[in-house]
Design a protein around this motif. Structure first.
Motif, PDB file in Angstrom:
ATOM      1  N   ASP A 134     -19.826  17.705   3.902  1.00  0.00           N
ATOM      2  CA  ASP A 134     -20.892  18.561   4.402  1.00  0.00           C
ATOM      3  C   ASP A 134     -22.027  18.487   3.376  1.00  0.00           C
ATOM      4  N   CYS A 135     -23.111  19.219   3.614  1.00  0.00           N
ATOM      5  CA  CYS A 135     -24.299  19.010   2.773  1.00  0.00           C
ATOM      6  C   CYS A 135     -24.048  19.349   1.311  1.00  0.00           C
ATOM      7  N   SER A 136     -23.461  20.511   1.052  1.00  0.00           N
ATOM      8  CA  SER A 136     -23.253  20.926  -0.338  1.00  0.00           C
ATOM      9  C   SER A 136     -22.017  20.280  -0.950  1.00  0.00           C
ATOM     10  N   GLY A 137     -21.037  19.934  -0.104  1.00  0.00           N
ATOM     11  CA  GLY A 137     -19.892  19.175  -0.606  1.00  0.00           C
ATOM     12  C   GLY A 137     -20.340  17.818  -1.132  1.00  0.00           C
ATOM     13  N   PHE A 138     -21.356  17.251  -0.489  1.00  0.00           N
ATOM     14  CA  PHE A 138     -21.918  15.965  -0.903  1.00  0.00           C
ATOM     15  C   PHE A 138     -22.569  16.081  -2.281  1.00  0.00           C
ATOM     16  N   THR A 139     -23.473  17.031  -2.449  1.00  0.00           N
ATOM     17  CA  THR A 139     -24.158  17.160  -3.733  1.00  0.00           C
ATOM     18  C   THR A 139     -23.194  17.593  -4.845  1.00  0.00           C
ATOM     19  N   HIS A 140     -22.292  18.522  -4.522  1.00  0.00           N
ATOM     20  CA  HIS A 140     -21.301  18.958  -5.510  1.00  0.00           C
ATOM     21  C   HIS A 140     -20.466  17.772  -6.001  1.00  0.00           C
ATOM     22  N   THR A 141     -20.011  16.939  -5.067  1.00  0.00           N
ATOM     23  CA  THR A 141     -19.123  15.828  -5.421  1.00  0.00           C
ATOM     24  C   THR A 141     -19.853  14.742  -6.199  1.00  0.00           C
ATOM     25  N   ILE A 142     -21.088  14.425  -5.824  1.00  0.00           N
ATOM     26  CA  ILE A 142     -21.852  13.399  -6.547  1.00  0.00           C
ATOM     27  C   ILE A 142     -22.055  13.828  -7.996  1.00  0.00           C
ATOM     28  N   TYR A 143     -22.428  15.069  -8.205  1.00  0.00           N
ATOM     29  CA  TYR A 143     -22.598  15.557  -9.574  1.00  0.00           C
ATOM     30  C   TYR A 143     -21.268  15.579 -10.322  1.00  0.00           C
ATOM     31  N   LYS A 144     -20.213  16.028  -9.648  1.00  0.00           N
ATOM     32  CA  LYS A 144     -18.900  16.115 -10.298  1.00  0.00           C
ATOM     33  C   LYS A 144     -18.426  14.748 -10.773  1.00  0.00           C
ATOM     34  N   ALA A 145     -18.699  13.719  -9.982  1.00  0.00           N
ATOM     35  CA  ALA A 145     -18.288  12.363 -10.352  1.00  0.00           C
ATOM     36  C   ALA A 145     -18.990  11.890 -11.621  1.00  0.00           C
ATOM     37  N   LYS A 151       0.823  -1.204   0.000  1.00  0.00           N
ATOM     38  CA  LYS A 151       0.000   0.000   0.000  1.00  0.00           C
ATOM     39  C   LYS A 151       0.861   1.260   0.000  1.00  0.00           C
ATOM     40  N   PHE A 152       0.363   2.277  -0.716  1.00  0.00           N
ATOM     41  CA  PHE A 152       1.050   3.566  -0.734  1.00  0.00           C
ATOM     42  C   PHE A 152       0.215   4.661  -0.064  1.00  0.00           C
ATOM     43  N   MET A 153      -1.049   4.820  -0.473  1.00  0.00           N
ATOM     44  CA  MET A 153      -1.891   5.893   0.070  1.00  0.00           C
ATOM     45  C   MET A 153      -3.363   5.573  -0.179  1.00  0.00           C
ATOM     46  N   GLU A 154      -4.203   5.852   0.810  1.00  0.00           N
ATOM     47  CA  GLU A 154      -5.638   5.720   0.631  1.00  0.00           C
ATOM     48  C   GLU A 154      -6.189   7.052   0.118  1.00  0.00           C
ATOM     49  N   ILE A 155      -6.885   7.001  -1.014  1.00  0.00           N
ATOM     50  CA  ILE A 155      -7.397   8.226  -1.630  1.00  0.00           C
ATOM     51  C   ILE A 155      -8.925   8.176  -1.724  1.00  0.00           C
ATOM     52  N   SER A 156      -9.505   9.296  -2.076  1.00  0.00           N
ATOM     53  CA  SER A 156     -10.957   9.467  -2.013  1.00  0.00           C
ATOM     54  C   SER A 156     -11.673   9.177  -3.320  1.00  0.00           C
ATOM     55  N   PHE A 157     -12.937   8.856  -3.172  1.00  0.00           N
ATOM     56  CA  PHE A 157     -13.911   8.900  -4.264  1.00  0.00           C
ATOM     57  C   PHE A 157     -13.727  10.191  -5.054  1.00  0.00           C
ATOM     58  N   ASN A 158     -13.856  10.081  -6.377  1.00  0.00           N
ATOM     59  CA  ASN A 158     -13.801  11.214  -7.301  1.00  0.00           C
ATOM     60  C   ASN A 158     -12.391  11.755  -7.540  1.00  0.00           C
ATOM     61  N   THR A 159     -11.370  11.127  -6.944  1.00  0.00           N
ATOM     62  CA  THR A 159      -9.992  11.491  -7.282  1.00  0.00           C
ATOM     63  C   THR A 159      -9.721  11.078  -8.725  1.00  0.00           C
ATOM     64  N   ARG A 160      -9.053  11.954  -9.459  1.00  0.00           N
ATOM     65  CA  ARG A 160      -8.724  11.679 -10.862  1.00  0.00           C
ATOM     66  C   ARG A 160      -7.222  11.749 -11.062  1.00  0.00           C
ATOM     67  N   LEU A 161      -6.664  10.677 -11.620  1.00  0.00           N
ATOM     68  CA  LEU A 161      -5.228  10.617 -11.876  1.00  0.00           C
ATOM     69  C   LEU A 161      -4.970  10.128 -13.301  1.00  0.00           C
ATOM     70  N   PRO A 162      -3.971  10.709 -13.990  1.00  0.00           N
ATOM     71  CA  PRO A 162      -3.681  10.330 -15.379  1.00  0.00           C
ATOM     72  C   PRO A 162      -3.264   8.866 -15.491  1.00  0.00           C
ATOM     73  N   VAL A 163      -3.741   8.216 -16.541  1.00  0.00           N
ATOM     74  CA  VAL A 163      -3.454   6.793 -16.763  1.00  0.00           C
ATOM     75  C   VAL A 163      -2.210   6.631 -17.620  1.00  0.00           C
ATOM     76  N   ILE A 164      -1.329   5.753 -17.164  1.00  0.00           N
ATOM     77  CA  ILE A 164      -0.120   5.410 -17.915  1.00  0.00           C
ATOM     78  C   ILE A 164      -0.299   4.075 -18.621  1.00  0.00           C
ATOM     79  N   GLN A 165      -0.917   3.131 -17.907  1.00  0.00           N
ATOM     80  CA  GLN A 165      -1.053   1.771 -18.424  1.00  0.00           C
ATOM     81  C   GLN A 165      -2.248   1.099 -17.744  1.00  0.00           C
ATOM     82  N   SER A 166      -2.906   0.208 -18.486  1.00  0.00           N
ATOM     83  CA  SER A 166      -4.034  -0.530 -17.923  1.00  0.00           C
ATOM     84  C   SER A 166      -3.827  -2.018 -18.188  1.00  0.00           C
TER      85      SER A 166
END
Length: 335
Positions: A238-249, A161-176
């Motif tokens: 928080d309340c608006s962070g929740f709705t903002h993040t769900i839509y952003k995802a 393991k390196f790091m636990e990250i959050s829902f909606n985190t976006r990282l560039p793909v190098i290889q799949s």
């Protein structure tokens, strides 16, 4: 979506006028950008106001679970009014000024009338990185975390393991590969995510337009997650962070705060509510300032992150405590 784009264009114009007229706009410096270098960076209203108990949120790396789970109700309540918002690993920010070990930044992608580039607040400088190599990967497809949280690993098999990250985190793909995705990090080179924890998109525009049910199903992943003032991550909302993040995802950027979310989108009569619509609540029996937002899920119910004493949960939106403060609804998707 065309109607929504007109609303949002008007909102951005409002932001620019607001800041142009602000006295602070007279301070112009050469734009300096950076990237968030921790799983979740918490933005404060001022530098150097954090308490000892907040240490896990100020370091690099951070320990979000240790921070949120170590606080009593009263200690969590103190955060109200002292935090601004949060930014996720790899998010781009613009640095406005520096004061000692702190930087005032604006988080791109979190619209607010307070600044045209994004949401402002103070973060420890140690949580930022120039990310020159990381910046070169920004045109590549990205892996978006779809699990509430997910681990980055040092190896493709997921043994280290390196790091636990959050829902909606976006990282560039190098290889799949069949079971894993190799991604670039802001300052620690390539790491791996389990394929089951992400979806890969070429651009944000390629994220499929959601139905209301899609939004609701995504939101339900977080049932039981304790509330966190200013939270925008799978470690607490928080309340608006929740709705903002769900839509952003789902590829839709809406304003960060409930009071501004209530000004855009399409007004919806209460008799025509559909899943995914946002419900707003205001002081003075719904006539005053907006102070809360939830997401309608059908059958007279909403999912929301109510306050410091609770978790993400489902309630009747017309129940006592909510019904008398109902102030209207907005729709940010169109059938």
């Amino acid at each position: 979506m065309k109607k929504w784009k007109r609303y949002f264009t008007a909102f951005l114009c409002f932001c620019m006028v607001f800041v142009f007229l602000s006295p602070a706009s007279a301070k112009t410096n050469k734009e300096e950008t950076a990237y968030i270098d921790v799983s979740v960076a918490t933005l404060w209203t001022e530098p150097n106001i954090a308490r000892d108990i907040d240490s896990p949120s100020l370091s690099n790396p951070v320990d979000m679970w240790k921070w949120t789970k170590s606080m009593t109700y009263e200690e969590k309540l103190w955060l109200v009014g002292n935090l601004e918002t949060q930014a996720l690993y790899g998010m781009k920010v613009t640095i406005l000024e520096k004061q000692g070990d702190w930087a005032k930044v604006v988080v791109h992608g979190q619209p607010t009338p307070r600044h045209p580039l994004g949401y402002p607040g103070w973060v420890p400088i140690r949580q930022l990185t120039k990310g020159n190599a990381f910046a070169k990967f920004q045109s590549k497809p990205f892996a978006q975390v779809t699990s509430p949280t997910a681990w980055l690993y040092k190896d493709p098999k997921g043994n280290h393991k390196f790091m636990e990250i959050s829902f909606n985190t976006r990282l560039p793909v190098i290889q799949s590969t069949k079971n894993a995705v190799k991604v670039m990090t802001p300052s620690d080179g390539a790491k791996w995510l389990k394929k089951e924890d992400v979806q890969i998109f070429r651009t944000e525009a390629d994220i499929p337009a959601p139905t209301g049910e899609d939004l609701v199903n995504t939101a339900k992943q977080f049932l039981g997650l304790p509330y966190l003032w200013a939270g925008t991550s799978g470690f607490g909302f928080d309340c608006s962070g929740f709705t903002h993040t769900i839509y952003k995802a789902h590829g839709i950027t809406i304003p960060r705060d409930s009071s501004v979310q209530a000004q855009f989108g399409t007004p919806v009569p209460e008799s025509e509510l559909q899943p995914g619509d946002l419900l707003f609540f205001a002081y003075n029996n719904g006539k005053g300032k907006i102070h809360h937002v939830g997401m309608y899920i059908g059958n007279g119910k909403m999912i929301h992150s109510p306050n410091t004493s609770t978790t993400v949960r489902i309630d009747d939106y017309r129940a006592p405590g909510y019904g008398e403060e109902f102030a209207g609804a907005r729709r940010y998707i169109h059938k």
